[in-house]
Design a protein around this motif. Structure first.
Motif, PDB file in Angstrom:
ATOM      1  N   HIS A 194       0.799  -1.325   0.013  1.00  0.00           N
ATOM      2  CA  HIS A 194      -0.004   0.161   0.016  1.00  0.00           C
ATOM      3  C   HIS A 194       0.890   1.112  -0.013  1.00  0.00           C
ATOM      4  N   ARG A 195       2.028   0.959   0.085  1.00  0.00           N
ATOM      5  CA  ARG A 195       3.092   2.347   0.338  1.00  0.00           C
ATOM      6  C   ARG A 195       3.548   2.918  -1.107  1.00  0.00           C
ATOM      7  N   ALA A 196       3.179   2.217  -2.205  1.00  0.00           N
ATOM      8  CA  ALA A 196       3.422   2.620  -3.584  1.00  0.00           C
ATOM      9  C   ALA A 196       2.143   2.532  -4.480  1.00  0.00           C
ATOM     10  N   ALA A 197       2.357   3.535  -5.481  1.00  0.00           N
ATOM     11  CA  ALA A 197       1.163   3.524  -6.494  1.00  0.00           C
ATOM     12  C   ALA A 197       1.790   3.860  -7.866  1.00  0.00           C
ATOM     13  N   VAL A 198       1.224   3.390  -8.934  1.00  0.00           N
ATOM     14  CA  VAL A 198       1.917   3.595 -10.290  1.00  0.00           C
ATOM     15  C   VAL A 198       0.777   3.906 -11.221  1.00  0.00           C
ATOM     16  N   ALA A 379      -1.301   6.251  -0.975  1.00  0.00           N
ATOM     17  CA  ALA A 379      -0.687   6.306  -2.502  1.00  0.00           C
ATOM     18  C   ALA A 379      -1.750   6.079  -3.281  1.00  0.00           C
ATOM     19  N   GLU A 380      -2.589   5.211  -3.182  1.00  0.00           N
ATOM     20  CA  GLU A 380      -3.543   4.800  -4.426  1.00  0.00           C
ATOM     21  C   GLU A 380      -4.425   5.872  -4.548  1.00  0.00           C
ATOM     22  N   THR A 381      -4.940   6.647  -3.356  1.00  0.00           N
ATOM     23  CA  THR A 381      -6.005   7.646  -3.657  1.00  0.00           C
ATOM     24  C   THR A 381      -5.524   8.654  -3.984  1.00  0.00           C
ATOM     25  N   LEU A 382      -4.136   9.026  -3.529  1.00  0.00           N
ATOM     26  CA  LEU A 382      -3.400  10.236  -4.122  1.00  0.00           C
ATOM     27  C   LEU A 382      -3.165  10.417  -5.583  1.00  0.00           C
ATOM     28  N   ALA A 383      -2.730   9.118  -6.406  1.00  0.00           N
ATOM     29  CA  ALA A 383      -2.467   8.939  -7.730  1.00  0.00           C
ATOM     30  C   ALA A 383      -3.834   9.061  -8.336  1.00  0.00           C
ATOM     31  N   ASP A 384      -4.923   8.679  -7.878  1.00  0.00           N
ATOM     32  CA  ASP A 384      -6.211   8.769  -8.765  1.00  0.00           C
ATOM     33  C   ASP A 384      -6.574  10.399  -8.599  1.00  0.00           C
ATOM     34  N   ALA A 385      -6.394  11.123  -7.529  1.00  0.00           N
ATOM     35  CA  ALA A 385      -6.690  12.404  -7.090  1.00  0.00           C
ATOM     36  C   ALA A 385      -5.774  13.340  -8.139  1.00  0.00           C
ATOM     37  N   LEU A 386      -4.374  12.791  -8.408  1.00  0.00           N
ATOM     38  CA  LEU A 386      -3.643  13.806  -9.136  1.00  0.00           C
ATOM     39  C   LEU A 386      -3.891  13.611 -10.928  1.00  0.00           C
ATOM     40  N   LEU A 387      -4.181  12.418 -11.080  1.00  0.00           N
ATOM     41  CA  LEU A 387      -4.717  12.178 -12.673  1.00  0.00           C
ATOM     42  C   LEU A 387      -6.064  12.876 -13.046  1.00  0.00           C
TER      43      LEU A 387
END
Length: 407
Positions: A194-198, A379-387
């Motif tokens: 859960h610490r990484a998201a791509v 990390a996952e939530t932040l990745a989705d928010a940035l996109l």
């Protein structure tokens, strides 16, 4: 004459070819004088009305296809953001002041997008050259055999249309292959949980995809290497180059002393790979024991370090030219930065932040603001928010890769 002194509205109306400006809903917002004259219309009859309401298909022509072909061309422009050139079209026009009476007309159309700052189609330039007299003159040169002349012209126009259609289908198939290859070479990182998201988001253009890549690798001593890169070019060739560079960097990382040396090795290797030179890349090595990360960049946009207090630090103190574009005897720079528990490291490619006609600092500020707003997210939530916040709502014109590590 300076650009600011040019009256572009006057230029538009003086253009010798007929031009309409259309919204994405095909509503006419402007028409130049040549178009008005050739269509036999007044400006107030066109502006604010839908194109196909003003210029309907001739209902008395059983094989009429002008409206269908034009609509398909305009929709392709919207879908691809690229210019679309049509073959010769017969598109009859209602005689001025005589509703329901159509005059036989022949046109050579080109449709081109006007893109906004977000890369989306804001307007469509519909340019037409009337060739009715050329068709008639050709018929006279054929001994008055007009039907034969029309058949010959349509045969050639149909051949051109079929070639264009085959090319589009070929591009669509290649896009599918490239995306499948990309998916296979860029798997989700399981080592960090859960610490990484791509994330990888392809461009909306037919082949404007697959130059971007990312990589994550565990290293001895509670360390981790993370990298992103961007190959110049697109399509299947770029995807193949991307795969070679990604694999080479992974191998170099295991036998070198840090990111600068790894990128230097990769740069030497890039000189032997067609299409690899001028690739940009950045690598960071995270050390959880010392709470520091070392990084080096080969012409790539700077990683962002989101501190727990919401402050965003751009890691831009170790930037050098792209791969294969620097002297070998000069060492690449490398920098170190400390981080606290709860910080977030963000690596990305330029498709996430850059927009046409916009300074890159604007995109970097947009990224920093979004990171600060969502600093408490996983990390996952932040990745989705940035996109969601940084990419245009209907897709970008360049692909984008994103890696997030919660430290």
């Amino acid at each position: 004459m300076s650009g600011s002194a040019i009256d572009y509205a006057a230029v538009f109306h003086a253009l010798p070819g007929g031009v309409l400006l259309l919204t994405p809903q095909f509503v006419i917002v402007d028409a130049n004088e040549a178009l008005l004259q050739r269509a036999g219309r007044e400006r107030h009859e066109l502006i604010g009305r839908r194109l196909f309401d003003v210029f309907p298909e001739n209902p008395d022509t059983s094989d009429a296809s002008g409206e269908r072909n034009l609509r398909a061309s305009l929709e392709r422009v919207l879908a691809t953001g690229s210019r679309d050139t049509m073959g010769l079209q017969r598109y009859d026009v209602e005689a001025p002041g005589r509703p329901g009476v159509f005059e036989e007309r022949y046109w050579s159309p080109v449709n081109a997008p006007v893109l906004g700052p977000d890369g989306q189609v804001q307007l469509i330039v519909h340019r037409v050259e009337e060739v009715t007299e050329i068709v008639r003159a050709g018929a006279r040169n054929h001994g008055g055999d007009r039907e034969r002349m029309e058949a010959e012209l349509y045969s050639r126009a149909k051949e051109l249309q079929e070639v264009n259609d085959r090319l589009r289908r070929s591009h669509a198939r290649e896009r599918e292959v490239v995306l499948a290859l990309q998916d296979a070479m860029l798997p989700a990182p399981r080592l960090m949980g859960h610490r990484a998201a791509v994330r990888y988001r392809p461009a909306v253009g037919a082949l404007n995809v697959c130059g971007d890549w990312y990589d994550l690798a565990e290293l001895p001593g509670d360390r981790m290497a993370v990298a992103v890169g961007d190959v110049v070019g697109h399509g299947l060739d770029a995807a193949c180059v991307m795969g070679q560079l990604r694999s080479a960097l992974s191998a170099a990382t295991l036998v070198t002393r840090g990111p600068a040396q790894a990128l230097e090795v990769l740069g030497i290797y890039a000189r032997s790979v067609d299409g690899a030179e001028s690739t940009t890349a950045v690598q960071a090595i995270v050390d959880w024991t010392t709470h520091t990360l070392a990084y080096s960049s080969a012409g790539h946009p700077p990683p962002a370090l989101l501190h727990p207090d919401g402050r965003v630090e751009l890691l831009d103190q170790a930037t050098d030219p792209p791969l294969g574009a620097r002297p070998e005897h000069v060492a690449r720079p490398e920098a170190d930065v400390a981080f606290a528990d709860g910080a977030v490291l963000v690596l990305y490619t330029d498709g996430l932040i850059e927009r046409r006609h916009e300074d890159i600092d604007v995109g970097l500020a947009r990224l920093a603001a979004a990171l600060t707003r969502h600093r408490g997210a996983d990390a996952e939530t932040l990745a989705d928010a940035l996109l969601a916040e940084l990419l245009p709502p209907h897709g970008a014109t360049d692909d984008a890769a994103l890696v997030i590590i919660r430290l």
